[in-house]
Design a protein around this motif. Structure first.
Motif, PDB file in Angstrom:
ATOM      1  N   ARG A  23      13.016   4.100  -1.829  1.00 59.38           N
ATOM      2  CA  ARG A  23      14.249   3.355  -1.572  1.00 59.38           C
ATOM      3  C   ARG A  23      14.140   2.273  -0.506  1.00 59.38           C
ATOM      4  O   ARG A  23      14.926   1.321  -0.516  1.00 59.38           O
ATOM      5  CB  ARG A  23      15.366   4.340  -1.191  1.00 59.38           C
ATOM      6  CG  ARG A  23      15.841   5.155  -2.395  1.00 59.38           C
ATOM      7  CD  ARG A  23      16.852   6.197  -1.979  1.00 59.38           C
ATOM      8  NE  ARG A  23      17.947   5.656  -1.195  1.00 59.38           N
ATOM      9  CZ  ARG A  23      18.692   6.346  -0.324  1.00 59.38           C
ATOM     10  NH1 ARG A  23      18.447   7.618  -0.138  1.00 59.38           N
ATOM     11  NH2 ARG A  23      19.665   5.778   0.333  1.00 59.38           N
ATOM     12  N   VAL A  24      13.201   2.429   0.438  1.00 55.27           N
ATOM     13  CA  VAL A  24      13.139   1.439   1.514  1.00 55.27           C
ATOM     14  C   VAL A  24      12.247   0.270   1.088  1.00 55.27           C
ATOM     15  O   VAL A  24      11.058   0.455   0.822  1.00 55.27           O
ATOM     16  CB  VAL A  24      12.615   2.076   2.820  1.00 55.27           C
ATOM     17  CG1 VAL A  24      12.543   1.035   3.925  1.00 55.27           C
ATOM     18  CG2 VAL A  24      13.521   3.224   3.233  1.00 55.27           C
ATOM     19  N   SER A  50      14.721  -1.953   4.500  1.00 55.37           N
ATOM     20  CA  SER A  50      16.035  -1.341   4.390  1.00 55.37           C
ATOM     21  C   SER A  50      16.216  -0.678   3.038  1.00 55.37           C
ATOM     22  O   SER A  50      15.552  -1.038   2.064  1.00 55.37           O
ATOM     23  CB  SER A  50      17.120  -2.403   4.588  1.00 55.37           C
ATOM     24  OG  SER A  50      18.388  -1.830   4.373  1.00 55.37           O
ATOM     25  N   ALA A  51      17.126   0.295   2.977  1.00 55.20           N
ATOM     26  CA  ALA A  51      17.453   0.930   1.697  1.00 55.20           C
ATOM     27  C   ALA A  51      18.494   0.093   0.960  1.00 55.20           C
ATOM     28  O   ALA A  51      18.758   0.318  -0.216  1.00 55.20           O
ATOM     29  CB  ALA A  51      17.971   2.342   1.935  1.00 55.20           C
TER      30      ALA A  51
END
Lengths: 198, 198
Positions: free
Chosen positions: A53-54, A64-65
């Motif tokens: 996700r990051v 960032s996610a």
């Protein structure tokens, strides 16, 4: 063969991390065996989840996610001041100081000919586009005072200046709480050079 | 909020490991993000695999993916000499010295009334059964010279002696390569006490 194969494999995996030697890797692997099955599953999930996700924000390249990241979508941040850093972890360090309220741009590295890293491998084109599109008035280069850092600063200065944007670099000098007597020569020279009238 | 949630979670997970502080945890988490997806999957699999497959051997309680463990099933090991240790990692340390060719018994801890750990929580009943069944002639107690270690040694001596089995404890003294001048008092006292005629 001292370790049973799955344990040897786990120790080997831990040893690949920066700052983890054979002894620490062994200690961490034994710690895993002592954890509950749920905790180990939770840890494995956290690893996969973070990796999946990051990602780099498509605007500022901060990890960032979310995309765009939490900082880029924050309307209270001043978009006309942009802090340029080498790595995402530098954003974290600056955010921790709670001093800066502008935007960021992560270069995803520094110019380093020895490692075959030129300006094309960095997010410099995107940086220039943002400076123009956002009407950035000041670009603060928060880049380490290393050879690669200095080269990158020189390069950026040369290409940002023509855009009519003010450029500054963070100050180098004596760290707060440090003792003059024990500071190294280069730091002291930088501190003298960067002196300010009071 | 400095870290994007999945990253914050991963840092938190790393920080639970012994010897890993906030800075190291952060460094390790960033390292994970820089790994290939396959490597992260491999690491997660190694964690789950080790936790699932590595168990205490039902005979000697050493951690192994096999049951009975590789040492218990090795016919070349002398079953009449048994080395008694507190933890599985002590077996690894002794195996590394390549000196010992007997069998092992892992107590899975030491007697420690303060931690509510009595003889019943350790694999002492199994130890006595093995001493009788395997006709063990010498039990070598390779147990640390701490308060808990000394208490456990006293207890074991009292219950093993009646079985007609010889008991010894590993020697404590100056480590090889160390300097007498810098040795601590307790170590020196132990070294004097354990002196041997040459």
């Amino acid at each position: 063969m001292y370790f049973t194969p799955p344990l040897a494999k786990l120790i080997e995996e831990f040893q690949r991390f920066p700052g983890v030697g054979p002894k620490s890797a062994q200690r961490m692997a034994f710690y895993v065996l002592g954890m509950s099955s749920e905790s180990v599953k939770g840890f494995a999930h956290a690893l996969l989840d973070a990796k999946e996700r990051v990602k780099n924000c498509s605007i500022c390249f901060h990890l960032s996610a979310e995309n765009p990241c939490e900082i880029c979508t924050n309307d209270r941040r001043d978009k006309t001041i942009m802090c340029v850093v080498a790595e995402s972890r530098d954003v974290i360090a600056l955010e921790r100081s709670r001093e800066y309220k502008g935007s960021y741009h992560v270069l995803t590295g520094l110019i380093s000919p020895l490692d075959g890293k030129g300006p094309d491998q960095l997010s410099i084109r995107e940086l220039l586009n943002r400076i123009v599109a956002d009407g950035v008035t000041e670009a603060i280069l928060a880049i380490n005072p290393t050879i690669e850092g200095d080269v990158t600063v020189l390069y950026l200065t040369r290409i940002i200046k023509p855009l009519g944007c003010k450029i500054s670099r963070i100050a180098f000098g004596l760290p707060v709480g440090a003792d003059l007597e024990y500071a190294d020569d280069v730091t002291l020279a930088r501190a003298m050079e960067g002196r300010r009238e009071i």
